[in-house]
Scaffold this motif. Sequence first.
Motif, PDB file in Angstrom:
ATOM      1  N   LEU A 285      11.481  88.685 -11.902  1.00 19.25           N
ATOM      2  CA  LEU A 285      10.166  88.483 -11.288  1.00 19.25           C
ATOM      3  C   LEU A 285       9.977  87.004 -11.007  1.00 19.25           C
ATOM      4  CD1 LEU A 285       7.316  89.292 -10.394  1.00 19.25           C
ATOM      5  CD2 LEU A 285       6.594  89.105 -12.795  1.00 19.25           C
ATOM      6  N   VAL A 286       9.708  86.688  -9.750  1.00 18.70           N
ATOM      7  CA  VAL A 286       9.354  85.324  -9.360  1.00 18.70           C
ATOM      8  C   VAL A 286       7.896  85.351  -8.896  1.00 18.70           C
ATOM      9  CG1 VAL A 286       9.825  83.382  -7.826  1.00 18.70           C
ATOM     10  CG2 VAL A 286      11.713  84.775  -8.696  1.00 18.70           C
ATOM     11  N   ASP A 287       6.991  85.150  -9.841  1.00 25.08           N
ATOM     12  CA  ASP A 287       5.561  85.028  -9.530  1.00 25.08           C
ATOM     13  C   ASP A 287       5.349  83.562  -9.197  1.00 25.08           C
ATOM     14  OD1 ASP A 287       2.884  85.452  -9.246  1.00 25.08           O
ATOM     15  OD2 ASP A 287       2.455  85.593 -11.389  1.00 25.08           O
ATOM     16  N   ALA A 288       5.632  83.219  -7.955  1.00 23.15           N
ATOM     17  CA  ALA A 288       5.866  81.829  -7.577  1.00 23.15           C
ATOM     18  C   ALA A 288       4.611  80.967  -7.610  1.00 23.15           C
ATOM     19  CB  ALA A 288       6.462  81.787  -6.167  1.00 23.15           C
ATOM     20  N   PRO A 289       4.769  79.676  -7.936  1.00 20.11           N
ATOM     21  CA  PRO A 289       3.655  78.743  -7.762  1.00 20.11           C
ATOM     22  C   PRO A 289       3.205  78.791  -6.306  1.00 20.11           C
ATOM     23  CG  PRO A 289       5.517  77.689  -8.860  1.00 20.11           C
ATOM     24  CD  PRO A 289       6.002  79.014  -8.364  1.00 20.11           C
ATOM     25  N   CYS A 290       1.903  78.791  -6.089  1.00 21.85           N
ATOM     26  CA  CYS A 290       1.407  78.930  -4.715  1.00 21.85           C
ATOM     27  C   CYS A 290       0.060  78.230  -4.590  1.00 21.85           C
ATOM     28  CB  CYS A 290       1.291  80.406  -4.331  1.00 21.85           C
ATOM     29  SG  CYS A 290       0.001  81.318  -5.228  1.00 21.85           S
ATOM     30  N   SER A 291      -0.505  78.297  -3.403  1.00 14.71           N
ATOM     31  CA  SER A 291      -1.809  77.682  -3.165  1.00 14.71           C
ATOM     32  C   SER A 291      -2.893  78.320  -4.022  1.00 14.71           C
ATOM     33  CB  SER A 291      -2.185  77.806  -1.683  1.00 14.71           C
ATOM     34  OG  SER A 291      -2.343  79.172  -1.329  1.00 14.71           O
ATOM     35  N   GLN A 334      17.430  93.857  -9.035  1.00 13.82           N
ATOM     36  CA  GLN A 334      16.351  93.741  -8.065  1.00 13.82           C
ATOM     37  C   GLN A 334      15.466  92.555  -8.421  1.00 13.82           C
ATOM     38  OE1 GLN A 334      14.181  97.445  -8.007  1.00 13.82           O
ATOM     39  NE2 GLN A 334      16.005  98.681  -7.579  1.00 13.82           N
ATOM     40  N   LEU A 335      15.003  91.866  -7.386  1.00 14.07           N
ATOM     41  CA  LEU A 335      14.092  90.731  -7.580  1.00 14.07           C
ATOM     42  C   LEU A 335      12.784  91.005  -6.851  1.00 14.07           C
ATOM     43  CD1 LEU A 335      14.701  86.949  -7.541  1.00 14.07           C
ATOM     44  CD2 LEU A 335      13.076  87.881  -5.879  1.00 14.07           C
ATOM     45  N   VAL A 336      11.676  90.718  -7.506  1.00 17.48           N
ATOM     46  CA  VAL A 336      10.361  90.781  -6.881  1.00 17.48           C
ATOM     47  C   VAL A 336       9.819  89.369  -6.740  1.00 17.48           C
ATOM     48  CG1 VAL A 336       7.945  91.441  -7.207  1.00 17.48           C
ATOM     49  CG2 VAL A 336       9.759  93.132  -7.551  1.00 17.48           C
ATOM     50  N   TYR A 337       9.466  89.013  -5.516  1.00 19.26           N
ATOM     51  CA  TYR A 337       8.819  87.732  -5.220  1.00 19.26           C
ATOM     52  C   TYR A 337       7.345  88.006  -4.981  1.00 19.26           C
ATOM     53  CZ  TYR A 337       7.402  83.616  -2.472  1.00 19.26           C
ATOM     54  OH  TYR A 337       6.750  82.509  -1.997  1.00 19.26           O
ATOM     55  N   ALA A 338       6.475  87.231  -5.612  1.00 18.95           N
ATOM     56  CA  ALA A 338       5.037  87.473  -5.496  1.00 18.95           C
ATOM     57  C   ALA A 338       4.282  86.155  -5.472  1.00 18.95           C
ATOM     58  CB  ALA A 338       4.542  88.333  -6.663  1.00 18.95           C
ATOM     59  N   THR A 339       3.128  86.173  -4.803  1.00 22.72           N
ATOM     60  CA  THR A 339       2.191  85.044  -4.855  1.00 22.72           C
ATOM     61  C   THR A 339       0.774  85.602  -4.877  1.00 22.72           C
ATOM     62  OG1 THR A 339       1.655  84.721  -2.501  1.00 22.72           O
ATOM     63  CG2 THR A 339       3.735  83.773  -3.284  1.00 22.72           C
ATOM     64  N   CYS A 340      -0.165  84.768  -5.305  1.00 24.69           N
ATOM     65  CA  CYS A 340      -1.581  85.115  -5.189  1.00 24.69           C
ATOM     66  C   CYS A 340      -2.191  84.358  -4.018  1.00 24.69           C
ATOM     67  CB  CYS A 340      -2.343  84.840  -6.489  1.00 24.69           C
ATOM     68  SG  CYS A 340      -2.159  83.175  -7.140  1.00 24.69           S
ATOM     69  N   SER A 341      -1.444  84.317  -2.917  1.00 21.70           N
ATOM     70  CA  SER A 341      -1.909  83.702  -1.676  1.00 21.70           C
ATOM     71  C   SER A 341      -1.967  84.767  -0.595  1.00 21.70           C
ATOM     72  CB  SER A 341      -0.950  82.587  -1.240  1.00 21.70           C
ATOM     73  OG  SER A 341      -1.296  82.105   0.049  1.00 21.70           O
ATOM     74  N   LEU A 342      -2.817  84.556   0.410  1.00 25.02           N
ATOM     75  CA  LEU A 342      -2.826  85.457   1.556  1.00 25.02           C
ATOM     76  C   LEU A 342      -2.251  84.802   2.802  1.00 25.02           C
ATOM     77  CD1 LEU A 342      -5.496  84.001   2.659  1.00 25.02           C
ATOM     78  CD2 LEU A 342      -6.722  85.960   1.767  1.00 25.02           C
ATOM     79  N   TYR A 380       0.526  89.090  -2.682  1.00 19.92           N
ATOM     80  CA  TYR A 380       1.670  89.537  -1.880  1.00 19.92           C
ATOM     81  C   TYR A 380       2.812  89.821  -2.835  1.00 19.92           C
ATOM     82  CZ  TYR A 380       5.845  89.337   1.042  1.00 19.92           C
ATOM     83  OH  TYR A 380       7.035  89.640   1.648  1.00 19.92           O
ATOM     84  N   GLY A 381       3.577  90.867  -2.543  1.00 17.28           N
ATOM     85  CA  GLY A 381       4.748  91.151  -3.356  1.00 17.28           C
ATOM     86  C   GLY A 381       5.814  91.837  -2.513  1.00 17.28           C
TER      87      GLY A 381
END
Length: 387
Positions: A285-291, A334-342, A380-381
């Motif tokens: 899981l890459v809950d990436a740093p985001c805006s 499997q890798l999941v990429y996610a952000t809390c940005s729109l 987003y994921g």
Amino acid sequence: MAEACVVLLEQVFDEGRVLDRAIAEAFKANPKWGKRDRGFVAESVWEVVRWRRALGFVAGAEDPRSLLAAEWRRQGFTLPDWWEWSGVDVGEMENRESQLASQPRAIRESIPDWLDLLGSSELGDRWDAELSALNQRAPVCLRVNRLIASKEEVVSWLNDEGVEVEEVEGLDDALMLPLGKLLPKRLFQDGRVEIQDAGSQTVAPLLGVEPGMRVVDACAGAGGKTLQLAAAMQGSGEILALDVSARKLTELKRRAGRAGVRNVRMEEWGKNTLKTRIASADRVLVDAPCSGLGTLRRQPDLKWRLSKESVEDMRDLQSRILENCLEFLKDDGQLVYATCSLLPSENEQQIAELLQRDSRWRLDAEMNISPAATGWDAFYGCRLVKR
């Protein structure tokens, strides 16, 4: 209480303090404040931070006292006598308030000009609705910790404690409190529930974890999704929770103990972290740093701390993290990429650029959580697998 509000706003606007931390520290430093006083201070400050530009237009000034005067008048309060020397003219405020609806969107919706331009350029006609949704107050959402109790047991327990909750359609473990209601601290410390927004709860299921797997949470932070994954794995297997912040990992350790989680190992990122674990994980899981723009409902101060340059820097960081973390995966992983940005530039565009650079991977699933459509935080994921 009015002066306490002024001090907090100065800390947020002038010193760049994080709003909820500043308020928490103020409450801790003033234990004699009653529930009513704390509520007054918190609501006043949160709403001024949320509507800073709109209130500034109405007041004709952006100093904390003027902003508070405009907010309290909006709430129907009578301004205190000591407010007379602040320079705010109540009659003029009424006149300017009638003109607010005709002002540019950045003023009406209270965001910086650069952010309005960015959102409009990336989201087009969607931006109006999403921005309006992000300016709404957010209810508290809970996640049931199934390591300790079932949803039915938790609902019964909360009802017995006088706490009303509603189930959230489409999310097995989510319970929503009525708007404006908080979970009493003594119940939160119990471990049967975690506070986690409904949008956030949609990410972990994309991983499809199973008991016994080896999982890497590459940007674990304080561990909301880490604990959700641990519950889904029924305490079996191993989750390696990584972060660059030792402070956040310490908080994760405390939360994991409270939640009865035993299969999480915490480690600060180091120069050999990736090198020693290449091709070792079933899931990443890459809950990436985001805006963080998708969380403005609960972090309105964020829009005053961000800058155009900081968002651009974040995109570069996301790209590097994503590319590196793919190396954790086994061939069938499997890798999941996610952000809390729109913003698509932090989401779909990042994935499209990766797939163009590296043909080993393909997009297997993708989701977008819209605040306007759901009333949740934006998330987003997507799931990546090897071709």
